[in-house]
Motif scaffolding. Structure first.
Motif, PDB file in Angstrom:
ATOM      1  N   GLU A  24       0.861  -1.182   0.000  1.00 55.32           N
ATOM      2  CA  GLU A  24       0.000   0.000   0.000  1.00 55.32           C
ATOM      3  C   GLU A  24       0.896   1.230   0.000  1.00 55.32           C
ATOM      4  N   ILE A  25       0.383   2.355  -0.478  1.00 57.97           N
ATOM      5  CA  ILE A  25       1.154   3.591  -0.472  1.00 57.97           C
ATOM      6  C   ILE A  25       1.598   3.884   0.959  1.00 57.97           C
ATOM      7  N   GLU A  26       2.889   4.188   1.128  1.00 60.80           N
ATOM      8  CA  GLU A  26       3.448   4.476   2.457  1.00 60.80           C
ATOM      9  C   GLU A  26       3.795   5.947   2.580  1.00 60.80           C
ATOM     10  N   TYR A  27       3.552   6.492   3.764  1.00 59.10           N
ATOM     11  CA  TYR A  27       3.796   7.898   4.054  1.00 59.10           C
ATOM     12  C   TYR A  27       4.820   8.009   5.176  1.00 59.10           C
ATOM     13  N   SER A  28       5.843   8.824   4.973  1.00 59.90           N
ATOM     14  CA  SER A  28       6.833   9.029   6.024  1.00 59.90           C
ATOM     15  C   SER A  28       6.261   9.929   7.102  1.00 59.90           C
ATOM     16  N   TYR A  36      10.111  24.886   5.735  1.00 57.13           N
ATOM     17  CA  TYR A  36       9.146  23.911   5.228  1.00 57.13           C
ATOM     18  C   TYR A  36       9.028  22.709   6.156  1.00 57.13           C
ATOM     19  N   GLU A  37       7.892  22.033   6.033  1.00 60.81           N
ATOM     20  CA  GLU A  37       7.797  20.669   6.540  1.00 60.81           C
ATOM     21  C   GLU A  37       7.799  19.772   5.324  1.00 60.81           C
ATOM     22  N   TYR A  38       8.344  18.586   5.496  1.00 63.65           N
ATOM     23  CA  TYR A  38       8.564  17.659   4.392  1.00 63.65           C
ATOM     24  C   TYR A  38       7.996  16.299   4.758  1.00 63.65           C
ATOM     25  N   ARG A  39       7.754  15.526   3.733  1.00 62.53           N
ATOM     26  CA  ARG A  39       7.470  14.104   3.897  1.00 62.53           C
ATOM     27  C   ARG A  39       7.723  13.455   2.550  1.00 62.53           C
ATOM     28  N   HIS A  40       7.971  12.172   2.581  1.00 58.98           N
ATOM     29  CA  HIS A  40       8.072  11.445   1.320  1.00 58.98           C
ATOM     30  C   HIS A  40       7.023  10.340   1.313  1.00 58.98           C
ATOM     31  N   VAL A  41       6.613   9.997   0.105  1.00 57.36           N
ATOM     32  CA  VAL A  41       5.553   9.019  -0.093  1.00 57.36           C
ATOM     33  C   VAL A  41       6.103   7.952  -1.035  1.00 57.36           C
ATOM     34  N   ILE A  42       5.992   6.703  -0.627  1.00 58.95           N
ATOM     35  CA  ILE A  42       6.495   5.592  -1.437  1.00 58.95           C
ATOM     36  C   ILE A  42       5.299   4.927  -2.110  1.00 58.95           C
ATOM     37  N   LEU A  43       5.334   4.903  -3.442  1.00 56.37           N
ATOM     38  CA  LEU A  43       4.234   4.341  -4.223  1.00 56.37           C
ATOM     39  C   LEU A  43       4.362   2.832  -4.370  1.00 56.37           C
ATOM     40  N   GLY A  70      -3.971   8.282  -6.002  1.00 57.51           N
ATOM     41  CA  GLY A  70      -4.361   7.694  -4.725  1.00 57.51           C
ATOM     42  C   GLY A  70      -3.577   8.198  -3.532  1.00 57.51           C
ATOM     43  N   VAL A  71      -2.690   9.177  -3.736  1.00 57.47           N
ATOM     44  CA  VAL A  71      -1.963   9.758  -2.609  1.00 57.47           C
ATOM     45  C   VAL A  71      -2.937  10.635  -1.831  1.00 57.47           C
ATOM     46  N   GLN A  72      -3.041  10.370  -0.538  1.00 61.89           N
ATOM     47  CA  GLN A  72      -3.991  11.084   0.311  1.00 61.89           C
ATOM     48  C   GLN A  72      -3.238  11.784   1.436  1.00 61.89           C
ATOM     49  N   GLN A  73      -3.339  13.100   1.458  1.00 65.43           N
ATOM     50  CA  GLN A  73      -2.743  13.875   2.536  1.00 65.43           C
ATOM     51  C   GLN A  73      -3.473  15.204   2.623  1.00 65.43           C
ATOM     52  N   SER A  74      -3.267  15.887   3.720  1.00 67.25           N
ATOM     53  CA  SER A  74      -3.964  17.148   3.956  1.00 67.25           C
ATOM     54  C   SER A  74      -3.547  18.200   2.923  1.00 67.25           C
ATOM     55  N   ALA A  75      -4.219  19.325   2.955  1.00 67.89           N
ATOM     56  CA  ALA A  75      -4.026  20.384   1.962  1.00 67.89           C
ATOM     57  C   ALA A  75      -2.672  21.081   2.116  1.00 67.89           C
ATOM     58  N   GLY A  76      -2.199  21.633   1.009  1.00 68.66           N
ATOM     59  CA  GLY A  76      -1.014  22.471   1.019  1.00 68.66           C
ATOM     60  C   GLY A  76       0.278  21.797   0.594  1.00 68.66           C
TER      61      GLY A  76
END
Length: 110
Positions: A24-28, A36-43, A70-76
């Motif tokens: 499943e898609i993974e979110y750091s 900034y705030e950062y995150r990476h998403v593994i498809l 299908g990447v789901q995260q809050s706005a911005g």
């Protein structure tokens, strides 16, 4: 910071040894610097194939494109860079103080 974010992702990949395609898609977790705030998403492999078809790994994705995958995260959040060794890992950032509901940057109180 872009280089340090890329280095952090590269280090995680080297530890794993091979490309990691999750079920499943993974979110750091989120991490930040002074701007900034950062995150990476593994498809997943199948979602990555669709992303390659859309962007040919040559450009970042617009919000409608990454949400369409299908990447789901809050706005911005902005897909701001391509991690060349592992293009199925999407690098995101948003300015500190962004309202996660509206995506707008909160103005400091005066």
């Amino acid at each position: 910071l872009g280089a340090s974010v890329s280095a952090r992702v590269s280090r995680a990949i080297r530890i794993a040894g091979m490309p990691h395609y999750p079920d499943e898609i993974e979110y750091s977790e989120k991490y930040s610097d002074d701007r900034y705030e950062y995150r990476h998403v593994i498809l997943t492999k199948s979602v990555a194939k669709e992303m390659y078809r859309i962007a040919l790994t040559r450009r970042t994705l617009g919000e409608h494109e990454w949400r369409g995958l299908g990447v789901q995260q809050s706005a911005g959040w902005e897909h701001y860079d391509i991690h060349k060794p592992e293009p199925h890992i999407l690098l995101f950032r948003r300015p500190l103080g962004t309202d996660p509901t509206t995506g707008r940057i909160r103005q400091p109180l005066r």
